[in-house]
Design a protein around this motif. Structure first.
Motif, mmCIF file in Angstrom:
data_model
loop_
_atom_site.group_PDB
_atom_site.id
_atom_site.type_symbol
_atom_site.label_atom_id
_atom_site.label_comp_id
_atom_site.label_asym_id
_atom_site.label_seq_id
_atom_site.Cartn_x
_atom_site.Cartn_y
_atom_site.Cartn_z
ATOM 1 N N HIS A 148 -12.427 -6.608 9.316
ATOM 2 C CA HIS A 148 -10.941 -6.383 9.007
ATOM 3 C C HIS A 148 -10.014 -6.511 8.944
ATOM 4 O O HIS A 148 -8.486 -5.968 8.490
ATOM 5 C CB HIS A 148 -11.500 -5.031 8.884
ATOM 6 N N GLN A 194 -9.300 2.305 5.952
ATOM 7 C CA GLN A 194 -8.544 2.454 5.450
ATOM 8 C C GLN A 194 -7.030 1.213 6.044
ATOM 9 O O GLN A 194 -7.570 0.674 6.968
ATOM 10 C CB GLN A 194 -7.806 4.136 5.059
ATOM 11 N N PRO A 195 -5.844 1.518 4.630
ATOM 12 C CA PRO A 195 -4.842 0.141 5.355
ATOM 13 C C PRO A 195 -4.201 1.381 6.589
ATOM 14 O O PRO A 195 -4.671 2.183 6.941
ATOM 15 C CB PRO A 195 -3.982 0.753 4.320
ATOM 16 N N SER A 196 -4.612 -0.274 7.565
ATOM 17 C CA SER A 196 -4.079 0.545 9.761
ATOM 18 C C SER A 196 -3.221 -0.531 10.163
ATOM 19 O O SER A 196 -3.698 -1.621 10.188
ATOM 20 C CB SER A 196 -5.607 1.365 10.211
ATOM 21 N N HIS A 250 -13.118 4.177 10.603
ATOM 22 C CA HIS A 250 -14.335 3.912 10.284
ATOM 23 C C HIS A 250 -15.076 2.337 10.138
ATOM 24 O O HIS A 250 -14.233 1.667 10.230
ATOM 25 C CB HIS A 250 -14.598 5.377 8.620
ATOM 26 N N THR A 253 -15.816 0.508 7.061
ATOM 27 C CA THR A 253 -14.520 -0.154 6.189
ATOM 28 C C THR A 253 -13.086 0.718 6.286
ATOM 29 O O THR A 253 -13.454 1.883 5.663
ATOM 30 C CB THR A 253 -14.985 0.098 5.173
ATOM 31 N N HIS A 311 -0.812 9.184 9.580
ATOM 32 C CA HIS A 311 -1.052 8.614 8.992
ATOM 33 C C HIS A 311 0.547 8.355 8.087
ATOM 34 O O HIS A 311 1.182 9.906 7.619
ATOM 35 C CB HIS A 311 -2.042 8.987 7.974
ATOM 36 N N LEU A 350 -0.472 4.141 5.369
ATOM 37 C CA LEU A 350 -1.192 3.597 6.568
ATOM 38 C C LEU A 350 -1.592 3.920 7.410
ATOM 39 O O LEU A 350 -0.742 4.988 8.213
ATOM 40 C CB LEU A 350 -0.366 2.480 6.766
ATOM 41 N N HIS A 351 -2.573 4.613 8.104
ATOM 42 C CA HIS A 351 -2.821 4.873 9.742
ATOM 43 C C HIS A 351 -2.434 4.270 10.802
ATOM 44 O O HIS A 351 -2.327 2.883 10.903
ATOM 45 C CB HIS A 351 -4.259 4.977 9.831
ATOM 46 N N SER A 390 -4.631 -4.674 8.891
ATOM 47 C CA SER A 390 -5.811 -5.021 8.583
ATOM 48 C C SER A 390 -5.383 -5.375 6.913
ATOM 49 O O SER A 390 -4.303 -5.478 6.979
ATOM 50 C CB SER A 390 -6.068 -3.212 7.869
ATOM 51 N N VAL A 403 1.054 -1.403 -0.096
ATOM 52 C CA VAL A 403 0.237 -0.110 -0.042
ATOM 53 C C VAL A 403 0.814 1.087 -0.105
ATOM 54 O O VAL A 403 2.139 1.367 0.194
ATOM 55 C CB VAL A 403 -0.843 -0.639 1.186
ATOM 56 N N HIS A 455 -6.232 -4.769 4.409
ATOM 57 C CA HIS A 455 -5.402 -4.135 3.512
ATOM 58 C C HIS A 455 -3.863 -4.430 2.709
ATOM 59 O O HIS A 455 -3.365 -5.159 1.585
ATOM 60 C CB HIS A 455 -5.936 -3.554 2.888
#
Length: 304
Positions: A92, A66-68, A62, A64, A282, A31-32, A114, A28, A116
């Motif tokens: 997730h 984000q990459p985290s 959230h 769904t 982030h 990421l967070h 995550s 990715v 992702h």
């Protein structure tokens, strides 16, 4: 001592946690990273960590996400079980360590990654000089460089989750523990390194432990707004920025300033979710197009 630990995720097909799970497994662009000490000493640890996860789901990462990566400290058996039974986590995130046997005491750290992201490995460092059973938990994930290099140009980010030695009696151990983490963040094959967690920065001498470890503080705010402990509830000890996020200099960019999250979060019964606030950043790889894009793949600048 550093040893490998498995990573597991929940299989919806088989209704169980397993080390053989489906994920996107891609590199990715960023990421967070969220770090939060969730407090094992107050009652109802399961209910309080559920409140933390609900807040992250609704307000921070959230429904769904984000990459985290979510770095949690001071989990006990009940709160760890609550994480594994949480529907949002099951859908997730992958979790390491897979169980609580890796903890030296009745509480410890866990990292949620995550799905992702491609997780290359996970490992745990046991601090030999710790009288409190403290550890650092590492995950290696793939990050991609942005265009024009293309997503095929991948780098390895190592993320450490830690809870350094507590109290004044731990003052001598904290800089040694952080330096051991920093050295592992600079290991061969690692392109970028970050560590976050409860650093127990409680004395003036603790303010320079990252300098001793040659790490860079992600926080640029020196005001009370950056404090993460001492308000939920008010303590006889002064509030402070006990929780920190550090990175190996030059290896990461912060897409936005480090943010304090989770102020005022309570359970449905009115308990503080934790005596700590959380931290969120982030991060992404730095990119120097003039220098790097002129180099062929395999000869581009590495950080170490």
């Amino acid at each position: 001592m550093v040893y490998r630990v498995p990573v597991k995720a929940y299989s919806m097909d088989h209704s169980r946690w397993t080390t053989k799970y489906k994920s996107i497994r891609t590199a990715v662009l960023g990421l967070h990273v969220v770090s939060w000490n969730v407090d094992f000493m107050a009652p109802d640890t399961a209910g309080r960590v559920t409140a933390v996860l609900d807040h992250l789901r609704r307000k921070v990462l959230h429904e769904t996400p984000q990459p985290s990566c979510i770095l949690l400290q001071e989990l006990d058996h009940s709160s760890f079980a609550a994480i594994l039974s949480n529907d949002w986590v099951r859908k997730h995130y992958a979790v390491t360590p897979p169980d609580m046997r890796r903890w030296a005491t009745g509480y410890g750290v866990a990292t949620l990654v995550s799905r992702h992201m491609n997780i290359l490995s996970a490992s745990m460092m046991q601090f030999s000089g710790s009288s409190m059973g403290r550890t650092a938990l590492f995950v290696d994930v793939e990050l991609a460089m942005p265009e024009p290099l293309g997503l095929r140009d991948r780098r390895v980010l190592r993320i450490a989750n830690t809870h350094l030695e507590s109290l004044p009696i731990g003052a001598g151990q904290r800089p040694l523990q952080l330096r051991a983490i920093a050295n592992f963040l600079r290991a061969p094959g690692i392109d970028a390194g970050l560590v976050a967690g409860d650093m127990n920065v409680i004395a003036p001498a603790d303010e320079s432990i990252h300098i001793f470890a040659n790490l860079e503080d992600a926080c640029t705010d020196e005001s009370e707004k950056a404090f993460t402990w001492g308000y939920q509830p008010r303590s006889r000890y002064p509030p402070g920025r006990l929780d920190r996020m550090f990175s190996v200099p030059g290896t990461l960019d912060y897409a936005s300033p480090l943010e304090v999250v989770g102020k005022g979060v309570k359970t449905p019964r009115g308990m503080w979710a934790s005596d700590h606030y959380g931290l969120k950043a982030h991060v992404k790889l730095p990119f120097d197009s003039d220098e790097d894009s002129a180099q062929p793949a395999g000869k581009r600048r590495r950080w170490f």
